[in-house]
Motif scaffolding. Structure first.
Motif, short mmCIF file in Angstrom:
data_model
loop_
_atom_site.label_atom_id
_atom_site.label_comp_id
_atom_site.label_asym_id
_atom_site.label_seq_id
_atom_site.Cartn_x
_atom_site.Cartn_y
_atom_site.Cartn_z
N ASP A 221 0.83 -1.19 0.00
CA ASP A 221 0.00 0.00 0.00
C ASP A 221 0.87 1.25 0.00
N LEU A 223 0.99 5.29 -0.67
CA LEU A 223 0.15 6.47 -0.82
C LEU A 223 0.81 7.46 -1.77
N GLN A 227 -3.19 11.06 -2.50
CA GLN A 227 -3.75 10.28 -1.39
C GLN A 227 -3.25 10.79 -0.05
N ARG A 228 -1.97 11.14 0.01
CA ARG A 228 -1.42 11.66 1.26
C ARG A 228 -2.11 12.97 1.65
N PHE A 231 -5.69 12.13 2.84
CA PHE A 231 -5.67 11.46 4.14
C PHE A 231 -5.47 12.48 5.26
N LEU A 345 -12.19 8.23 -0.51
CA LEU A 345 -11.01 9.04 -0.80
C LEU A 345 -9.96 8.28 -1.61
N GLY A 346 -10.26 7.02 -1.94
CA GLY A 346 -9.30 6.23 -2.70
C GLY A 346 -8.11 5.78 -1.88
N LEU A 347 -8.31 5.58 -0.58
CA LEU A 347 -7.24 5.17 0.32
C LEU A 347 -7.32 3.67 0.59
N ILE A 351 -6.11 1.71 6.18
CA ILE A 351 -5.30 2.91 6.38
C ILE A 351 -4.99 3.15 7.85
#
Length: 407
Positions: A221, A223, A227-228, A231, A345-347, A351
């Motif tokens: 995984d 990021l 994404q970061r 998040f 959020l596409g995470l 997470i």
């Protein structure tokens, strides 16, 4: 290899008390292939053990009888009773049956004795298994369960107790899950040995329980920048600051939560952190990281924490774990359906804060910082970096060597 002592007097408690404590039992022969043994304890008394010739590839079979000392649970077993139990056991085993009274702990002890004299395994394997069982089985409820009555739900609960739901970081999670797998494999081997020796007829209680998957696998995984940003942006403001510091330094959440003003040298651009080894390390900061930490350090002195909650309290692991769990993955089923915030959020659906440390290490390696430096800055080993982040390490070694002017 087991040795037979035919001149040892085990009938008298006084004589047994004069024996030297050792791991190998003192054996007395009952008849051809059948022995009564006594293992002298270091403190007081000892334990009775039966031994008989095995079948097939098994050289010996063992019976754990019990202590000769009184305890809160039972009276001590005298020589005559121990001798009777060995003879009864031998008679039943010759008929291919067990009385079904053996507990899970009994089976584990018999398995340890088999390991001890096994030519393929030996004393080292026996010692390892014995220590695991002492910590996790002998004094646990599952250890007191009759082996023939053991149910799958009991084994599942026992295995679940070996691992935890929340971890401060992925390295801790990987270590504990790997340890849980090793403990379960040793326990499972003992249970299978019990079936092999006909203490019960099946392995239904544990045969379908699998090891924890993907333990020790490389990090998958990763990021990306978007994404970061998503998040951290979805976090409460006070947690955003701690998370940003993790992303800028590669620190573990717990390390950064304990960082104090006295640990920050603004002029040198160094932040001192204490990791899992309890040793301090210097974390060299980028200009951006130095400015960010300096901004959060304003108005604070000495032993004040650099990053705190909005109420001024120090961050604790259970606090950020609770926030992340409730905000991003409040219900696993919801996330699996793509309805949770992490999915929206596409995470990654699993997470955690540690993903930010992962991002720092991955980006640093991908942009050419050597493995040794990354390991030193992040307070981990080169082996750990190579094992889990190898795909981010640049592979253009020939291109870089070609640029080195030697001649």
């Amino acid at each position: 290899m087991a040795t037979t002592k035919t001149t040892i007097n085990l009938t008298n408690p006084t004589a047994r008390g004069k024996l030297i404590a050792r791991r190998e039992p003192y054996w007395t022969k009952i008849q051809a292939g059948l022995y009564l043994g006594f293992r002298r304890s270091v403190d007081k008394g000892g334990y009775w053990i039966g031994r008989r010739a095995g079948e097939g590839e098994t050289r010996y079979e063992y019976l754990n009888i019990g202590s000769d000392q009184d305890s809160a649970e039972a009276a001590g077993i005298e020589h005559t009773s121990a001798l009777a139990k060995v003879n009864e056991w031998n008679t039943e085993r010759l008929r291919g049956i067990s009385d079904g009274s053996e507990t899970v702990s009994d089976i584990c002890r018999v398995y340890v004795e088999w390991l001890r004299i096994s030519e393929k395994r030996g004393p080292k394997s026996a010692y390892d298994a014995e220590k695991r069982f002492e910590r996790l089985v002998y004094n646990a409820p599952i250890g007191k369960t009759r082996f023939k009555d053991l149910k799958e739900i009991q084994v599942l609960k026992w295995r679940a107790a070996l691992v935890e739901d929340d971890y401060e970081d992925d390295e801790e999670k990987a270590r504990k899950q790997d340890s849980a797998n090793r403990n379960f494999k040793s326990f499972r081997a003992a249970l299978n040995y019990g079936v092999k020796k006909k203490y019960r007829s099946d392995a239904d209680a544990w045969k379908s329980i699998e090891l924890i998957p993907d333990v020790g696998a490389s990090r998958e995984d990763f990021l990306g920048a978007a994404q970061r940003k998503a998040f951290i942006g979805a976090m409460p403001e006070d947690l955003q600051k701690l998370a940003t510091a993790l992303l800028m330094t590669g620190a573990r959440p717990g390390e950064m939560a304990k960082a104090q003003i006295a640990h920050f040298d603004k002029d040198a651009g160094i932040l001192k952190l204490k990791g899992k080894t309890k040793k301090w390390r210097d974390v060299y900061l980028s200009d951006t990281a130095r400015a960010f930490i300096a901004e959060n350090a304003k108005g604070k002195i000495g032993r004040a924490f650099i990053f705190t909650r909005a109420d001024g309290e120090q961050w604790q692991a259970h606090m950020w774990c609770s926030i992340i769990r409730q905000k991003f993955r409040p219900a696993s089923e919801e996330n699996k359906k793509g309805e949770g915030l992490a999915a929206k959020l596409g995470l990654p659906l699993n997470i955690v804060m540690y993903h930010l440390r992962h991002a720092y290490i991955s980006e640093s390696l991908a942009q050419g910082i050597d493995v040794f430096t990354v390991a030193r800055l992040c307070g981990t080993s080169v082996e750990m970096i190579q094992k889990h982040y190898h795909k981010f390490i640049p592979s253009n070694i020939q291109e870089r060597l070609s640029k080195v002017a030697i001649i």
